[in-house]
Each structure stands twice: as C-alpha cells, then as structure tokens.
Design a protein around this motif. Sequence first.
Motif, mmCIF file in Angstrom:
data_model
loop_
_atom_site.group_PDB
_atom_site.id
_atom_site.type_symbol
_atom_site.label_atom_id
_atom_site.label_comp_id
_atom_site.label_asym_id
_atom_site.label_seq_id
_atom_site.Cartn_x
_atom_site.Cartn_y
_atom_site.Cartn_z
ATOM 1 N N LEU A 24 0.842 -1.200 0.000
ATOM 2 C CA LEU A 24 0.000 0.000 0.000
ATOM 3 C C LEU A 24 0.873 1.245 0.000
ATOM 4 O O LEU A 24 1.612 1.512 0.952
ATOM 5 C CB LEU A 24 -0.912 -0.002 1.223
ATOM 6 N N ASN A 25 0.794 2.021 -1.089
ATOM 7 C CA ASN A 25 1.521 3.282 -1.237
ATOM 8 C C ASN A 25 0.522 4.424 -1.096
ATOM 9 O O ASN A 25 -0.466 4.465 -1.835
ATOM 10 C CB ASN A 25 2.182 3.364 -2.609
ATOM 11 N N VAL A 26 0.769 5.348 -0.144
ATOM 12 C CA VAL A 26 -0.169 6.459 0.066
ATOM 13 C C VAL A 26 0.494 7.769 -0.325
ATOM 14 O O VAL A 26 1.691 7.973 -0.113
ATOM 15 C CB VAL A 26 -0.671 6.507 1.520
ATOM 16 N N GLY A 469 -9.289 2.050 5.200
ATOM 17 C CA GLY A 469 -7.846 1.857 5.132
ATOM 18 C C GLY A 469 -7.453 0.398 5.263
ATOM 19 O O GLY A 469 -6.563 -0.089 4.557
ATOM 20 N N ARG A 470 -8.100 -0.322 6.159
ATOM 21 C CA ARG A 470 -7.753 -1.732 6.355
ATOM 22 C C ARG A 470 -8.116 -2.565 5.129
ATOM 23 O O ARG A 470 -7.404 -3.519 4.782
ATOM 24 C CB ARG A 470 -8.448 -2.263 7.611
ATOM 25 N N ARG A 471 -9.170 -2.200 4.470
ATOM 26 C CA ARG A 471 -9.517 -2.936 3.264
ATOM 27 C C ARG A 471 -8.569 -2.605 2.111
ATOM 28 O O ARG A 471 -8.222 -3.468 1.307
ATOM 29 C CB ARG A 471 -10.970 -2.649 2.891
ATOM 30 N N LEU A 472 -8.126 -1.370 2.045
ATOM 31 C CA LEU A 472 -7.128 -1.027 1.038
ATOM 32 C C LEU A 472 -5.817 -1.779 1.303
ATOM 33 O O LEU A 472 -5.163 -2.267 0.378
ATOM 34 C CB LEU A 472 -6.873 0.483 1.042
ATOM 35 N N LYS A 473 -5.468 -1.881 2.565
ATOM 36 C CA LYS A 473 -4.251 -2.604 2.918
ATOM 37 C C LYS A 473 -4.389 -4.084 2.548
ATOM 38 O O LYS A 473 -3.442 -4.705 2.050
ATOM 39 C CB LYS A 473 -3.975 -2.454 4.411
ATOM 40 N N ALA A 474 -5.569 -4.645 2.789
ATOM 41 C CA ALA A 474 -5.790 -6.044 2.428
ATOM 42 C C ALA A 474 -5.695 -6.237 0.920
ATOM 43 O O ALA A 474 -5.147 -7.237 0.442
ATOM 44 C CB ALA A 474 -7.157 -6.504 2.940
ATOM 45 N N VAL A 490 -6.439 6.329 6.844
ATOM 46 C CA VAL A 490 -5.994 5.546 5.693
ATOM 47 C C VAL A 490 -4.489 5.672 5.523
ATOM 48 O O VAL A 490 -3.773 4.674 5.326
ATOM 49 C CB VAL A 490 -6.724 6.004 4.419
ATOM 50 N N ALA A 491 -3.965 6.895 5.605
ATOM 51 C CA ALA A 491 -2.538 7.119 5.396
ATOM 52 C C ALA A 491 -1.691 6.367 6.412
ATOM 53 O O ALA A 491 -0.600 5.891 6.093
ATOM 54 C CB ALA A 491 -2.236 8.614 5.446
ATOM 55 N N ALA A 492 -2.188 6.231 7.634
ATOM 56 C CA ALA A 492 -1.423 5.563 8.690
ATOM 57 C C ALA A 492 -1.190 4.091 8.393
ATOM 58 O O ALA A 492 -0.251 3.483 8.914
ATOM 59 C CB ALA A 492 -2.147 5.712 10.018
ATOM 60 N N LEU A 493 -2.010 3.504 7.526
ATOM 61 C CA LEU A 493 -1.903 2.075 7.228
ATOM 62 C C LEU A 493 -1.009 1.782 6.022
ATOM 63 O O LEU A 493 -0.800 0.626 5.664
ATOM 64 C CB LEU A 493 -3.293 1.488 6.976
ATOM 65 N N GLY A 494 -0.483 2.832 5.415
ATOM 66 C CA GLY A 494 0.353 2.640 4.235
ATOM 67 C C GLY A 494 1.699 2.034 4.584
ATOM 68 O O GLY A 494 2.292 2.315 5.628
ATOM 69 N N ALA A 495 2.194 1.197 3.681
ATOM 70 C CA ALA A 495 3.539 0.646 3.846
ATOM 71 C C ALA A 495 4.591 1.640 3.372
ATOM 72 O O ALA A 495 5.737 1.615 3.827
ATOM 73 C CB ALA A 495 3.654 -0.655 3.057
ATOM 74 N N HIS A 496 4.181 2.528 2.463
ATOM 75 C CA HIS A 496 5.084 3.548 1.925
ATOM 76 C C HIS A 496 4.280 4.842 1.806
ATOM 77 O O HIS A 496 3.132 4.826 1.378
ATOM 78 C CB HIS A 496 5.638 3.125 0.562
ATOM 79 N N ALA A 544 -0.535 7.083 17.631
ATOM 80 C CA ALA A 544 -1.511 6.036 17.935
ATOM 81 C C ALA A 544 -2.034 5.391 16.652
ATOM 82 O O ALA A 544 -2.208 4.166 16.577
ATOM 83 C CB ALA A 544 -2.662 6.612 18.743
ATOM 84 N N LEU A 545 -2.266 6.225 15.647
ATOM 85 C CA LEU A 545 -2.728 5.675 14.375
ATOM 86 C C LEU A 545 -1.667 4.779 13.747
ATOM 87 O O LEU A 545 -1.965 3.704 13.226
ATOM 88 C CB LEU A 545 -3.082 6.808 13.409
ATOM 89 N N MET A 546 -0.419 5.197 13.804
ATOM 90 C CA MET A 546 0.658 4.421 13.217
ATOM 91 C C MET A 546 0.880 3.105 13.966
ATOM 92 O O MET A 546 1.264 2.088 13.371
ATOM 93 C CB MET A 546 1.948 5.230 13.184
ATOM 94 N N ALA A 547 0.595 3.135 15.261
ATOM 95 C CA ALA A 547 0.765 1.924 16.072
ATOM 96 C C ALA A 547 -0.347 0.924 15.807
ATOM 97 O O ALA A 547 -0.245 -0.254 16.167
ATOM 98 C CB ALA A 547 0.819 2.284 17.545
ATOM 99 N N GLY A 548 -1.401 1.380 15.193
ATOM 100 C CA GLY A 548 -2.515 0.491 14.871
ATOM 101 C C GLY A 548 -3.527 0.401 15.944
ATOM 102 O O GLY A 548 -4.369 -0.479 15.954
#
Length: 548
Positions: A24-26, A469-474, A490-496, A544-548
């Motif tokens: 996931l690229n945001v 965001g979680r569905r986009l990550k999936a 959504v942005a917090a769940l991005g890998a990049h 907190a968002l980045m920590a999930g």
Amino acid sequence: MLRALEIRDMLIIDRLDLSFQPGLNVLTGETGAGKSILLDSLGFVLGWRGRAELVRAGAKQGEVIAVFELAPGHAARAVLEEAGLPAGDELILRRVNTADGRKTGWINDRRASGEVLRRLSETLVELHGQHDDRGLLNPSGHRVILDAYAGVNTSGTRAAWAGRREARKALAAAEAALEAVRAEEDFLRHAVKELTDLAPEAGEEETLDTERRMMQAAERIREDISRAADALGYEGAEGAMSNALRWLEGASDKAEGRLDGAIAALTRAMAELDEASREVEGSISSLEFDPYRLENTEERLFALRGLARKHGVAPDELAELSQTLSARLDALDRGAEDIADLSRAVADADKAYDAAADILTEQRKSAAHRLDAAMAAELAPLKMERAVFRTEVVDGEPGPEGIDAVAFTVATNPGAPAGPLNKIASGGELSRFLLALKVCLSEERDQAVTMIFDEIDRGVGGATANAVGRRLKALADGGQVLVVTHSPQVAALGAHHWRVSKRVEDGATLSTVSSLAENEREEELARMLAGDTVTPEARAAARALMAG
C-alpha cells in the motif's frame, strides 16, 4: 507493478523522480498541492485521454517515463507481442508532449501509438475514484466483473455463437443464391436445353470450318483434276507411251543396241507416269463428298457461331458454358432440399448456443447471489449496513458471451428504490461501495495490475475511514495499491508514504513529492489531523494511528 515514475515539465512539476514499492503506497498533501497532477501524468504516459494542456509554462516540452515490472505470463506481454514490440521483465513507457500539442510515445525505446499505450495500460493499471468511468461504474463492464468473480469459462458459448453465426450465414447465402437463380429460371432452362440439344464440343468449330473449306474447294478443283487424269490415262499419255515402247522394242533386235537407252528411259517414264496416275485417281476419290454433308456441316457451324454470339462467348467456350449453366440449374432444382438441410443446421446451432448460454446464465445468477451476500458482509464495517447491493442478471442481446445483461444496483436506505450504482449513491457512499466491491473481487483480481484509488475515502472519517484503510491494505497484500488520500486513518496504514507539496521559485509555483521516513510520517499525519497548527495532541494521535 509500477516501479518508477519520472516527470519532467508537466503542469506545475519541473522534475520529479518517484520509486514505488509493492504493498500500500499512500500519497498525501494539501488540496491543490499537485496530487491529481501525478495521476494526470501517469495517465498521459499510459495513453489516456485527459487534459489538453500539460506542458509546464515556459517549457518546450513535457515528458513522462513509467517503469513497470512484468512477471512471466503477464497479460502485457501478449499486447507487446501483437504490436511487434520487445518484451522483457522490465517495461519502459515514455511519452513526450510538445508545447504545440504534439504527442509522441515509446515502448521499450520503440515508437508506439497512443492506441497501443491504451491497450497496454488496461493490463497494467486500474484507476478507481468517485468519478470512475473506467472500472466499476461503467455498466458495460459489470458482466465481465461478475464473470471474473464466478470464474466462468465462456469459451463454449463463444464457440457455439461462432457456429450459430456460420450456420445462419450459410443459410442466408444459400437463400440469396437460390433467389438469384430463381429470377433467371426461365432463361436457364431455355439456355440449357439449347446447349444440351446442340451438345457443343471444345475445338469443334475449327474442325467444322476446315472441313467446310475443303469441301468448298473440292467442287472447284475436281474438274481440273479429272481432266488431268484423262490426259494421263490410256487415251492420253499412257496410251501414247505404251505404243512408243512397243514400237521401239519391236525394232531393237535390228538396231544393234542403239535403242536400249531409249527403251530403258521410256520404261522408267512409264513407271513414274503410273505412279502419277494413281496419285491423281486417289485425289479424285478423296474429293468425292455428299452434297448433303456440306450442307449439314455448314448448318452446324453456323449454329455453333450463332449460339456463341447469343451468349457472348467464343464457340470453343460453349461446352464449358453448358456445364456452368447446367450446374446452376441443378442448384436450383436441389435448392429446396439444400435450404431444408441448412435450416436444420441453423436449428441445431441455435439449440447448442441456447444450451451453452443457459449454463452461463445459471452460473451468473448463482454467482450474483454469492456476490450480494459478500457485499452485505463488507458494507457493514463501512457503516453501510442498511444499504442493499444487488447484482441483476436479466435478458440481454444474444452474443458470444451469452444472453445476459448484468447491472450492479444499490438502495442506500430501507424501502428506497434501487438504481444504478453511480446514480443512487452519494460521493462518500459511492467510494465505500466501490471499495467493498473491490474487496469482494480481490481473490479474482490480477495481482500484476497496479490499483490506484483517487480520494476514494472522501466523505468518510473515524472508524469508517479506518475500515476503508484496512480494506485497502488487504487489497495491497501480494500486489500494489496507490492511494491518494486526505484521511489520516488511511494514510497511517500505508507501507510507503509520499507527501505532495508546493513551493514557489522565482515567482513560479512548483510541486514536489517527498518520500517520508517514520518521523516524517508522524508529522504529516499530525498535520492531516490538526490542520495548519500541529499540536502535541495531534502528534500523539498520529503515533496512535501508526501503532494500529
């Protein structure tokens, strides 16, 4: 998957080099910073039709280069092969737009048209957004989507359709041919009878003409030849020479050999005279003919030539014409039987097609029920548990893919009428419908295709944004997803993570994109949460968002 994007002098971008990764690229940034320009530039190099003016003000030309990684068996390889272009593990697309509007494209350093780029793009990228007209919102593609979800194989139906089309074509051609022959039936029957009665043969006209000329000549020369025969006969030369030889032979005993030479020469002359007489007599015999034979020969010769003129052919072509017209007449006589056979073939082909199409219909209806249930399960976490998604499978125009028309309809509130997906749902609802549908289709999705979502999370926030965001990550697991977003959840769940921003240099506004490290991501998420003034509370919320 998209590996790199290089942009030169496009709109407000002077120079930009991006390296994308799997997962996931945001892309985030303030409104107007230039996020849509990235998509415009990517669309430009892919041959999509978009803005007319793309070259940065003051530049001679704009240029975009996109580098894709192709796995073995990637669908793009077939497009490249068909276009006669080289294919490897790396695909480089380059396109230039001059200030006067001329566009030139290259694929792996070979010139390529915009049409080839567009065909190639269909195997490389899927773009989805609230104004998506290339994917799920295009009703013409709903049947393809359902078929992919159902995993149906339409090859049998396509083959049956082709057989049906060929059977109908053969019947139509036979009926047209029969109708054309029927229009000239009277002519055919008369012409065939004439030709059959005359029974012309190839080369016959020349033979008859030669024979006629010989008989005509014989009448003129036979009298002279007869006179010559009389002159050579016993009443003529033969008798005189016989007498002379008898007289010389009687006197030879007393001539003491002086007459021997004359007798020998006269004997030889008698032999030659006899041969000449026989030849002349033979000529007279050969010139004898029945006057009726000349009349009959002339009559047939004139009949051949007259019929040839009538049909506009050479006399030697009459035999072939007779065969041709007879074949057409036979076809007319067999026509009803042939039409009946072809009609049965059409009925059989229709039956085979209907059977194959019915199987497809049942598979699609079954898959439609499964898809609707899967959509209901996906919509609930997206705070749309009251919405109803339905896949309608109804009768459509028969074709190689069956007889079904497929449409996705939605009702956003209980009791509300259902309608087309792109007309009933609001902006935020539409985004979630699209995302839920993509999640349901994810198992059938080609993982080699890069999926791009342009602000698909607009209009949602909080827990709903987190669910988006979680569905986009999936969706990005095992593939590549690019998301342009204003949602920190959504942005917090991005890998990049990339941030798009604007700067002013020498009075010109320029856009830039920066890859963010972990601490920079925290600051960007805090900005997205708090706005212009980033507070410690916003930073804490970002962590907190980045920590999930």
